[in-house]
Design a protein around this motif. Structure first.
Motif, PDB file in Angstrom:
ATOM      1  N   PHE A1108       7.142 -56.691  38.327  1.00 24.92           N
ATOM      2  CA  PHE A1108       6.746 -57.264  39.633  1.00 24.92           C
ATOM      3  C   PHE A1108       5.217 -57.294  39.761  1.00 24.92           C
ATOM      4  CE2 PHE A1108       5.586 -56.437  44.109  1.00 24.92           C
ATOM      5  CZ  PHE A1108       6.023 -57.623  44.670  1.00 24.92           C
ATOM      6  N   THR A1109       4.711 -58.423  40.191  1.00 22.82           N
ATOM      7  CA  THR A1109       3.293 -58.565  40.525  1.00 22.82           C
ATOM      8  C   THR A1109       3.191 -59.135  41.942  1.00 22.82           C
ATOM      9  OG1 THR A1109       2.709 -58.996  38.224  1.00 22.82           O
ATOM     10  CG2 THR A1109       1.092 -59.604  39.907  1.00 22.82           C
ATOM     11  N   GLY A1110       2.595 -58.387  42.840  1.00 25.65           N
ATOM     12  CA  GLY A1110       2.488 -58.846  44.221  1.00 25.65           C
ATOM     13  C   GLY A1110       2.357 -57.680  45.178  1.00 25.65           C
ATOM     14  N   CYS A1111       2.827 -57.881  46.388  1.00 22.33           N
ATOM     15  CA  CYS A1111       2.672 -56.875  47.438  1.00 22.33           C
ATOM     16  C   CYS A1111       4.023 -56.452  47.981  1.00 22.33           C
ATOM     17  CB  CYS A1111       1.826 -57.418  48.591  1.00 22.33           C
ATOM     18  SG  CYS A1111       0.141 -57.833  48.120  1.00 22.33           S
ATOM     19  N   LEU A1112       4.145 -55.164  48.241  1.00 22.47           N
ATOM     20  CA  LEU A1112       5.296 -54.604  48.941  1.00 22.47           C
ATOM     21  C   LEU A1112       4.783 -53.843  50.155  1.00 22.47           C
ATOM     22  CD1 LEU A1112       7.480 -53.256  45.989  1.00 22.47           C
ATOM     23  CD2 LEU A1112       8.148 -55.028  47.629  1.00 22.47           C
ATOM     24  N   SER A1113       5.555 -53.913  51.245  1.00 21.92           N
ATOM     25  CA  SER A1113       5.105 -53.276  52.474  1.00 21.92           C
ATOM     26  C   SER A1113       6.297 -52.728  53.236  1.00 21.92           C
ATOM     27  CB  SER A1113       4.350 -54.299  53.329  1.00 21.92           C
ATOM     28  OG  SER A1113       3.813 -53.704  54.476  1.00 21.92           O
ATOM     29  N   ARG A1114       6.023 -51.655  54.020  1.00 20.90           N
ATOM     30  CA  ARG A1114       6.986 -50.975  54.896  1.00 20.90           C
ATOM     31  C   ARG A1114       8.357 -50.773  54.231  1.00 20.90           C
ATOM     32  NH1 ARG A1114      10.711 -54.130  57.282  1.00 20.90           N
ATOM     33  NH2 ARG A1114      10.373 -56.369  57.530  1.00 20.90           N
ATOM     34  N   VAL A1115       8.373 -50.270  53.031  1.00 19.74           N
ATOM     35  CA  VAL A1115       9.629 -50.061  52.307  1.00 19.74           C
ATOM     36  C   VAL A1115      10.327 -48.827  52.877  1.00 19.74           C
ATOM     37  CG1 VAL A1115      10.693 -49.665  50.062  1.00 19.74           C
ATOM     38  CG2 VAL A1115       8.624 -51.075  50.241  1.00 19.74           C
ATOM     39  N   GLN A1116      11.599 -48.990  53.264  1.00 20.92           N
ATOM     40  CA  GLN A1116      12.364 -47.876  53.818  1.00 20.92           C
ATOM     41  C   GLN A1116      13.802 -47.957  53.342  1.00 20.92           C
ATOM     42  OE1 GLN A1116      11.561 -47.015  57.837  1.00 20.92           O
ATOM     43  NE2 GLN A1116      12.959 -45.286  57.933  1.00 20.92           N
ATOM     44  N   PHE A1117      14.299 -46.833  52.849  1.00 16.74           N
ATOM     45  CA  PHE A1117      15.697 -46.691  52.452  1.00 16.74           C
ATOM     46  C   PHE A1117      16.260 -45.552  53.295  1.00 16.74           C
ATOM     47  CE2 PHE A1117      19.086 -44.786  49.923  1.00 16.74           C
ATOM     48  CZ  PHE A1117      19.848 -45.887  49.571  1.00 16.74           C
ATOM     49  N   ASN A1118      17.117 -45.907  54.235  1.00 16.53           N
ATOM     50  CA  ASN A1118      17.599 -44.934  55.225  1.00 16.53           C
ATOM     51  C   ASN A1118      16.396 -44.231  55.869  1.00 16.53           C
ATOM     52  OD1 ASN A1118      20.140 -45.796  54.678  1.00 16.53           O
ATOM     53  ND2 ASN A1118      20.769 -44.001  53.508  1.00 16.53           N
ATOM     54  N   GLN A1119      16.259 -42.916  55.762  1.00 17.21           N
ATOM     55  CA  GLN A1119      15.146 -42.202  56.376  1.00 17.21           C
ATOM     56  C   GLN A1119      13.983 -41.971  55.406  1.00 17.21           C
ATOM     57  OE1 GLN A1119      15.119 -41.477  59.665  1.00 17.21           O
ATOM     58  NE2 GLN A1119      17.047 -42.618  59.679  1.00 17.21           N
ATOM     59  N   ILE A1120      14.046 -42.612  54.232  1.00 17.64           N
ATOM     60  CA  ILE A1120      13.034 -42.387  53.197  1.00 17.64           C
ATOM     61  C   ILE A1120      12.093 -43.579  53.143  1.00 17.64           C
ATOM     62  CG2 ILE A1120      12.671 -42.049  50.713  1.00 17.64           C
ATOM     63  CD1 ILE A1120      15.511 -40.778  50.690  1.00 17.64           C
ATOM     64  N   ALA A1121      10.769 -43.301  53.104  1.00 15.14           N
ATOM     65  CA  ALA A1121       9.739 -44.329  52.986  1.00 15.14           C
ATOM     66  C   ALA A1121       8.951 -44.056  51.717  1.00 15.14           C
ATOM     67  CB  ALA A1121       8.825 -44.335  54.214  1.00 15.14           C
ATOM     68  N   PRO A1122       9.416 -44.526  50.570  1.00 11.91           N
ATOM     69  CA  PRO A1122       8.786 -44.142  49.297  1.00 11.91           C
ATOM     70  C   PRO A1122       7.346 -44.630  49.162  1.00 11.91           C
ATOM     71  CG  PRO A1122      10.393 -45.900  48.969  1.00 11.91           C
ATOM     72  CD  PRO A1122      10.579 -45.433  50.376  1.00 11.91           C
ATOM     73  N   LEU A1123       7.069 -45.832  49.602  1.00 15.21           N
ATOM     74  CA  LEU A1123       5.708 -46.355  49.456  1.00 15.21           C
ATOM     75  C   LEU A1123       4.734 -45.590  50.343  1.00 15.21           C
ATOM     76  CD1 LEU A1123       4.249 -48.509  47.865  1.00 15.21           C
ATOM     77  CD2 LEU A1123       4.678 -50.125  49.726  1.00 15.21           C
ATOM     78  N   LYS A1124       5.155 -45.256  51.545  1.00 13.99           N
ATOM     79  CA  LYS A1124       4.308 -44.469  52.437  1.00 13.99           C
ATOM     80  C   LYS A1124       4.085 -43.068  51.870  1.00 13.99           C
ATOM     81  CE  LYS A1124       4.045 -42.736  57.182  1.00 13.99           C
ATOM     82  NZ  LYS A1124       4.736 -42.649  58.490  1.00 13.99           N
ATOM     83  N   ALA A1125       5.132 -42.489  51.227  1.00 12.09           N
ATOM     84  CA  ALA A1125       4.986 -41.164  50.628  1.00 12.09           C
ATOM     85  C   ALA A1125       3.976 -41.177  49.498  1.00 12.09           C
ATOM     86  CB  ALA A1125       6.345 -40.674  50.118  1.00 12.09           C
ATOM     87  N   ALA A1126       3.837 -42.336  48.835  1.00 12.57           N
ATOM     88  CA  ALA A1126       2.856 -42.444  47.756  1.00 12.57           C
ATOM     89  C   ALA A1126       1.447 -42.621  48.282  1.00 12.57           C
ATOM     90  CB  ALA A1126       3.227 -43.624  46.847  1.00 12.57           C
ATOM     91  N   LEU A1127       1.301 -43.295  49.390  1.00  8.86           N
ATOM     92  CA  LEU A1127      -0.028 -43.612  49.925  1.00  8.86           C
ATOM     93  C   LEU A1127      -0.510 -42.608  50.955  1.00  8.86           C
ATOM     94  CD1 LEU A1127       0.503 -47.457  50.327  1.00  8.86           C
ATOM     95  CD2 LEU A1127      -0.972 -46.348  48.652  1.00  8.86           C
ATOM     96  N   ARG A1128       0.388 -41.851  51.554  1.00  7.49           N
ATOM     97  CA  ARG A1128       0.024 -40.860  52.552  1.00  7.49           C
ATOM     98  C   ARG A1128       0.567 -39.498  52.102  1.00  7.49           C
ATOM     99  NH1 ARG A1128      -2.132 -44.905  53.835  1.00  7.49           N
ATOM    100  NH2 ARG A1128      -2.078 -46.019  55.844  1.00  7.49           N
ATOM    101  N   GLN A1129      -0.114 -38.472  52.407  1.00  7.02           N
ATOM    102  CA  GLN A1129       0.359 -37.136  52.057  1.00  7.02           C
ATOM    103  C   GLN A1129       1.424 -36.735  53.073  1.00  7.02           C
ATOM    104  OE1 GLN A1129      -0.589 -35.592  49.257  1.00  7.02           O
ATOM    105  NE2 GLN A1129       0.987 -34.057  49.654  1.00  7.02           N
ATOM    106  N   THR A1130       2.699 -36.804  52.669  1.00  2.12           N
ATOM    107  CA  THR A1130       3.811 -36.437  53.536  1.00  2.12           C
ATOM    108  C   THR A1130       4.657 -35.377  52.839  1.00  2.12           C
ATOM    109  OG1 THR A1130       5.358 -38.081  52.661  1.00  2.12           O
ATOM    110  CG2 THR A1130       3.833 -38.831  54.368  1.00  2.12           C
ATOM    111  N   ASN A1131       5.693 -34.935  53.538  1.00  2.44           N
ATOM    112  CA  ASN A1131       6.600 -33.935  52.960  1.00  2.44           C
ATOM    113  C   ASN A1131       7.357 -34.485  51.760  1.00  2.44           C
ATOM    114  OD1 ASN A1131       5.850 -32.092  54.929  1.00  2.44           O
ATOM    115  ND2 ASN A1131       7.493 -32.720  56.332  1.00  2.44           N
ATOM    116  N   ALA A1132       7.450 -35.814  51.664  1.00  2.00           N
ATOM    117  CA  ALA A1132       8.207 -36.431  50.570  1.00  2.00           C
ATOM    118  C   ALA A1132       7.317 -36.830  49.407  1.00  2.00           C
ATOM    119  CB  ALA A1132       8.955 -37.660  51.085  1.00  2.00           C
ATOM    120  N   SER A1133       6.018 -36.568  49.476  1.00  4.53           N
ATOM    121  CA  SER A1133       5.112 -37.025  48.417  1.00  4.53           C
ATOM    122  C   SER A1133       5.436 -36.409  47.068  1.00  4.53           C
ATOM    123  CB  SER A1133       3.660 -36.710  48.806  1.00  4.53           C
ATOM    124  OG  SER A1133       3.293 -37.412  49.978  1.00  4.53           O
TER     125      SER A1133
END
Length: 1264
Positions: A1108-1133
């Motif tokens: 994949f080449t491009g942009c992904l945004s606001r990715v959420q699977f149930n209560q999990i936000a994997p992209l946000k966990a990668a970009l922000r320091q969260t409990n799921a990082s």
């Protein structure tokens, strides 16, 4: 031996009398000498007069209170509105009160009356109160005494009582008493030529403090009252201009420098009424109090000097002719003055004792010369009929008028022999003449002249008509006179009607262009003869209706100006209007700010970080401020301007006493030998930027650049905008624990203008929010029922109540906002966003709200109190500190919980509302969003070959794997649960196909894949077991690899799958009946590529190349936000693994589901403000957020010009580099919040280092 002592005693007695008289001229009665003596009871019969009497026993001499002589009081021959009773005190008196009584033991009494007063028995002035001609309430029976204390003392010799209404079962009957005390003062008459100088002993006068007092009366609109000047440029002048008082003062200017000391203040209006007006000027240095007739203006002079330096003299009555242009261009004062006092020196006494030498020109006398003019006052139903000389071939009229109305009938007259008629009107503030000519056929002649003639000033009209000629002249300006030579035959009629018509004439064959005139007229001449209005008053000859002769009762409703915050006042006869455009305020009196009080208020409305106008004190005197609102939960910012002359040597990013810039503190300056980048004097541009955050040293009043003479060195400095966050007042709240509890504050001061706003929430259906009482006046806000809020008050005209009814209950434990306002124009009440209820104020009557008790918030005085919470209580722009008062009041609790019940909906996209002591916040940790309200997409750009894996189990957790489904289940204690439903939400943009967007693997053969097929269409694959092949959902009719953002929302519940793509309608799909309903043992979620151990579906594997080449945004699977966990320091990082460099970007943000709002309908769009001056923010009706909008046409033109200029500059770039050496830049932003940090340095270091990048370059100030 006997005579000498007697002579001595006589001399001593004479000296005591003179001293006593002089003292009484300047001092008001002491508090122990109350001015309340009866002035009428001791007068002889000859001191009384009246319009008429029923008979001798009803004569005015019997109109003494509590006396039974004659018929027991005065009664006129006719009971109508033209009757009056007059009292002559013999000399001028101070009048403080009046009392009335009906005729003894009768049914005759007056129920309402007016009081007129005069010095001469002519030119009457009605008593004014609260800005209106006052009507006193009278009696309700014949023998009761009703007394009224005057709001302000009146000085007069004559008093006239005019009955307005009386007992319907009787007639006018009156006895009267007037209370007051003696008054005496020397009077000087100025003839318009003479000037009275007071010469200084030392030829110079240098004063730090001045007190000048005098009284004057005049019928002229222009004239210098006093003047003094010095050779250094100082001067003081008090003069009349257009019947207004203008005070000018200059304590010194520097012609070679920036000091400009001229100050001019205008006050008053209609001062050419030939009635006494009192002026007091009090100066202490640059602070001035200017008092005119009890109205005080406080102001400070311009410049920097405190002393007034005058040379030789100060003059009264004009400016001595000195050859200077200023001395000959201004008219001298013509009229009377009394009680002139200059810094304790009695000028009038010195003049009367011939201790002062008046100018040789003109005459100075010591008795007031009265004018010969007789004014006539017209209202809406008035007319004045005067006779003319009939059958003359010359029609000639002239008169003066003054009015506030732009339209009105001035004169109407019929020609003799049915030749036509003449009508003179005021039309749209111009004087127009219409001549209707009826000879062989009907025709008319129209001429007009003048403009702006409804300004309340006297204007002269002269009209002359004769055969085939007519001329109209306004204010004696012959040069602009309008003439006509139209065919015309003139023969004057018998009657001339001024201001209106006789009732029966109004139904005649002619029609009147304009309504009746409202205003005053004087110097009426008909057929070259001055009309004797005293004879008209006796109805011989002539007639009238509803006019007052020898009185002009015009009122300037714009003085004092009730339009606040610079609103422009205009008026008609009965009312005034305020133009609030470009003030930043709205309402009937420009009282209410159109801007929010703080960034917290904008944040509460859902606004994001941006530039806004805020008005911290609301309706208070401080104007709006342009600020940058930081809506995050970081440190607050602010910027202040102007302070005392303090010298500090530290710059933005540093702190007091450090003498370093931010790079010096962080030890990363360009040249380590220096503590600031700019000090290095490098050839390249360097920058030092940061915040000044030590509040004790703020605000910055000026910047001094001293080293400006260094060759080849250049610098620029900019001061950034105010940055704000939060509001201590917005969430200031108190909980009222029971209906009998209340908080008390000092008396509310809102005499002529009051605004109250607050939020409340409650579960009870009724209760008093707040109340403040006076003797009879009061103001109260209460919840009357579950759906009604009431605003009631009384300013002396009787109780007024405004009620807003809500269609839904207000006792729902939700926050509701109440806004109430009351001013001299109207009162209003609004609840939430329900329609505002407005009640107009009466045009006459009391206007001042006089309160004396404490202000009670909650129930008081045995009333049903309030049970619930009140917050953000603001009264006239001042927030009442409910929390602090609650802390010191037993039984109260400061603050109020439950904010999320009202504002939880502001947390978007699944954000959770968290209660805080002051307000609430949104917890976005379980969402794929960021920001204050969880509405900011978190996204990233994926380069080719890059991928992200999210493990549903944390690192280090092993799973049991085997070849079969049952054997591949992980350890039950560590594995995630099986899923009966999923919710997948994300947005993306790409131009490459095929690729994998999202893949969810498992410890079994179950998987979920979202793919872009080679054709660019979207495909979703589900494999839950029970089927040989995965279940595919193909969206073939849309190309998703078109580079545009696309939104994907997938929801599965057991076998039902719902897909929503972009803003298209949702579509349902169903798994085969043989398919399992559980997603067993999910293992990992992949974005961009699938790099998984174990067996992968071969079809899926094909999509891994190239990735994949491009942009992904606001990715959420149930209560999990994997992209946000990668970009922000969260409990799921800890669950995230990334291959490649992940760059945050919003290029894949969700597309708009609706077209953008136009600037006309977007309430927060303020593009036009960027092209306006930053110092001129006010443009109501648009909104508050300030964005960088650009005019499209201007952008195109500017772009073309920029290309041309850029081409030219490119050829000169190397020359320019040689021309500039050693450049530096300072960028300073002042930040509020140092008091909350451990030190000033700590406050600086906590600031956002990227802040300066957001500053709009167009807002910088460049100092070179």
């Amino acid at each position: 031996m006997v005579v000498a002592p007697r002579a001595g005693c006589g001399a001593a007695l004479s000296l005591w009398i003179v001293s006593n008289l002089l003292c009484r001229a300047w001092t008001a009665p002491a508090a122990s000498q109350k001015c309340d003596e009866p002035l009428v009871s001791g007068l002889p019969h000859g001191a009384f007069s009246s319009s008429s009497s029923t008979s001798g026993s009803y004569s005015p001499g019997y109109a003494k209170i509590n006396k039974r002589g004659g018929a027991g009081g005065w009664s006129p021959s006719d009971s109508d509105h033209y009757q009056w009773l007059q009292v002559d005190f013999g000399n001028r008196k101070q009048i403080s009160a009046i009392a009335t009584q009906g005729r003894y033991s009768s049914s005759d009494w007056v129920t309402q009356y007016r009081m007129l007063y005069s010095d001469t028995g002519r030119n009457w002035k009605p008593y004014h109160q609260d800005g209106n001609i006052w009507a006193f309430p009278g009696n309700i029976n014949s023998d009761g005494v009703v007394r009224h204390d005057l709001q302000h003392v009146v000085i007069a010799r004559y008093v006239r009582i005019v009955p307005l209404d009386w007992n319907g079962e009787g007639r006018i009957g009156l006895r009267v008493e007037v209370y007051g005390c003696s008054y005496w003062a020397d009077v000087i008459n100025f003839d318009g030529h003479v000037v009275l100088p007071y010469r200084f002993r030392n030829k110079k006068m240098k004063t730090l403090k001045d007190v000048i007092a005098l009284k004057f009366k005049t019928s002229e609109s222009e004239g210098v009252i006093l003047h003094g000047e010095g050779q250094q440029g100082d001067y003081i002048t008090l003069e009349l201009k257009k019947a207004k008082l203008v005070f000018s003062l200059n304590l010194g200017s520097n012609q070679l420098g920036p000091i400009y000391g001229h100050t001019s203040v205008t006050t008053g209006s209609l001062l050419d009424d030939h009635h006494w007006h009192s002026v007091v000027i009090e100066r202490q240095g640059r602070s001035i109090n200017l008092t005119l007739d009890r109205g005080v203006q406080h102001f400070r002079t311009n410049g920097e000097f405190d002393y007034l330096d005058l040379d030789y003299e100060i003059t009264f009555g004009g400016i001595p002719f000195s050859g200077k242009p200023s001395s000959s261009s201004r008219k001298n004062f013509k009229g009377c003055m009394e009680s002139i006092n200059y810094n304790g020196i009695n000028i009038t006494d010195l003049a009367k004792r011939k201790k002062l030498e008046p100018s040789n020109v003109g005459n100075l006398s010591f008795s007031c010369v009265e004018p010969y003019t007789v004014p006539v006052f017209f209202n809406a139903t008035s007319y004045l009929e005067v006779p003319g000389r009939p059958d003359q071939d010359l029609f000639s009229v002239s008169f003066q008028f003054r009015t506030w109305n732009p339209n009105g009938l001035l004169l109407f007259s019929h020609f003799a022999d049915n030749l036509g008629n003449v009508e003179i009107d005021l039309t749209e503030s111009k004087v127009g003449v219409r001549i209707n000519v009826t000879q062989t056929k009907m025709s008319q002649i129209d001429i007009s002249s003048g403009s702006g003639l409804n300004d309340g000033q006297w204007h002269e009209v002269r009209f002359l008509a004769k055969e085939n000629f007519a001329v109209l002249t306004i204010d004696g300006d012959e040069a602009s006179a309008v003439r006509t030579n139209s065919p015309l035959q003139v023969k004057t009629g018998e009657k001339y009607f001024f201001g209106g018509f006789l009732n029966q004439m109004s139904n005649a064959s002619h029609s009147v262009l304009q309504p009746s005139f409202q205003g005053c007229m004087q110097l009426v001449q008909v057929d070259d003869q001055l009309v004797n209005l005293y004879e008209v008053a006796q109805r011989r000859p002539g007639s009238f209706a509803n006019v007052s002769i020898d009185m002009c009762a015009i009122i300037d409703r714009c003085v004092p100006n009730h339009c606040e915050h610079g609103g422009k006042c205009s008026q008609t006869w009965h009312s005034f209007q305020c133009a609030c455009e470009e003030t930043g305020y709205s309402g009937a009196t420009c009282h209410n700010s159109i801007y929010e009080p703080s960034c917290e208020a904008y944040k509460h409305l859902g606004q994001t970080s941006n530039y806004y106008w805020i008005d911290p004190d609301g309706s208070g005197p401080l104007g709006p401020l342009k600020v940058y609102c930081n809506m995050t939960d970081g440190s607050p910012y602010t910027w202040w301007v102007g302070k005392a002359n303090e010298k500090h040597y530290y710059w933005g990013g540093s702190g007091p006493g450090i003498q370093k810039c931010a790079c010096g503190i962080e030890r990363n300056c360009t040249d380590p030998k220096y503590y600031c980048n700019c000090d290095a004097d490098y050839k390249q541009w360097r920058k030092d930027a940061g915040f000044l955050s030590y509040k004790d040293h703020l605000p910055v009043s000026q910047v001094v650049v001293g080293d400006t003479d260094r060759q080849g060195s250049e610098a620029k400095l900019s001061v950034g905008p105010l940055r704000c966050q939060g509001d201590r007042n917005y969430w200031n709240a108190a909980s009222f624990p029971n209906p009998s509890s209340y908080l008390h504050f000092s008396t509310f001061q809102g005499e002529t203008s009051a605004d109250i706003s607050f939020y409340f929430k409650t579960l009870i259906p009724r209760g008093v929010f707040l109340e403040n009482l006076g003797n009879t006046d009061f103001i109260k806000l209460e919840l009357k029922s579950a759906t009604e809020v009431s605003f009631s008050f009384d300013v002396g005209n009787g109780p007024v109540e405004i009620v807003v009814r809500s269609p839904s209950p207000l006792n729902d434990d939700q926050w509701h906002r109440v806004t109430a306002e009351r001013n001299v124009k109207q009162a209003s009440l609004q609840v939430d966003r329900l329609p505002q209820q407005v009640r107009k104020a009466p045009t006459e009557g009391h206007t001042r709200l006089e309160l004396y008790s404490q202000l009670f918030v909650g129930g008081a005085g045995g009333q049903q109190g309030f049970l619930g919470c009140i917050r953000s209580l603001r009264m006239n722009g001042v927030t009442l500190d409910l929390e602090e008062r609650a802390k010191v009041t037993s039984g109260f609790k400061s603050g109020c919980s439950g904010h999320c019940t009202s504002y939880g909906a502001n947390c978007e996209n699944g954000g959770r509302c968290l209660e805080k002591y002051h307000g609430y916040s949104c917890d976005c940790s379980n969402t794929a969003y960021d920001g204050t309200f969880c509405n900011k997409d978190v996204g990233a750009f994926f380069e080719e070959g890059m991928w992200l894996r999210y493990n549903f189990q944390a690192s280090g957790v092993s799973a049991k794997e085997s070849g079969s489904r049952s054997d591949m289940s992980p350890d039950q204690n560590n594995s995630p649960p099986d899923l009966t439903h999923e919710g997948i939400h994300f947005s993306f943009s790409t131009t490459k196909a095929p690729c994998i967007l999202l893949y969810v693997s498992s410890f079994t053969t179950d998987f979920l894949a979202v793919l872009i097929k080679p054709t660019g269409s979207l495909q979703i694959q589900y494999n839950l077991g029970g089927t040989r092949q995965p279940y595919n959902i193909d969206v073939d009719h849309r190309n998703m690899a078109n580079g545009q953002p696309h939104s994907v929302n997938i929801t599965r519940h057991e076998r039902t799958i719902i897909l929503k793509l972009d803003h298209y309608p949702s579509v349902s799909y169903h798994l085969p009946s043989s398919s399992d309903t559980l997603f067993n043992s999910p293992k990992s979620l992949f974005l961009g590529k699938v790099i998984e151990t174990g067996k992968i579906d071969q079809e899926i594997h094909k999509y891994n190349t190239p990735g994949f080449t491009g942009c992904l945004s606001r990715v959420q699977f149930n209560q999990i936000a994997p992209l946000k966990a990668a970009l922000r320091q969260t409990n799921a990082s800890a669950h995230v693994h990334i291959q490649g460099e992940l760059v945050e970007s919003n290029c894949g943000a969700s597309p708009l589901t609706l077209s953008p709002m136009s600037s006309a309908t977007d309430p927060w769009h303020l593009d036009h403000l960027d092209s306006a001056s930053a110092d001129f923010p006010y443009n109501p009706g648009q909104g508050q957020a300030i964005r960088n909008g650009v005019n499209r046409n201007s952008a195109i033109i500017g772009g073309v010009i920029a290309v041309v200029i850029f081409t030219i500059l490119c050829t000169l770039v190397f020359l320019i580099r040689y021309m500039f050496r050693h450049k530096g830049t300072y960028h300073t932003n002042e930040a509020k919040g140092a008091e909350s940090a451990e030190s000033a340095d700590a406050a600086i270091m906590n600031n956002d280092p990227n802040f300066t990048e957001t500053i709009d370059e167009s807002k910088k100030e460049w100092l070179i």
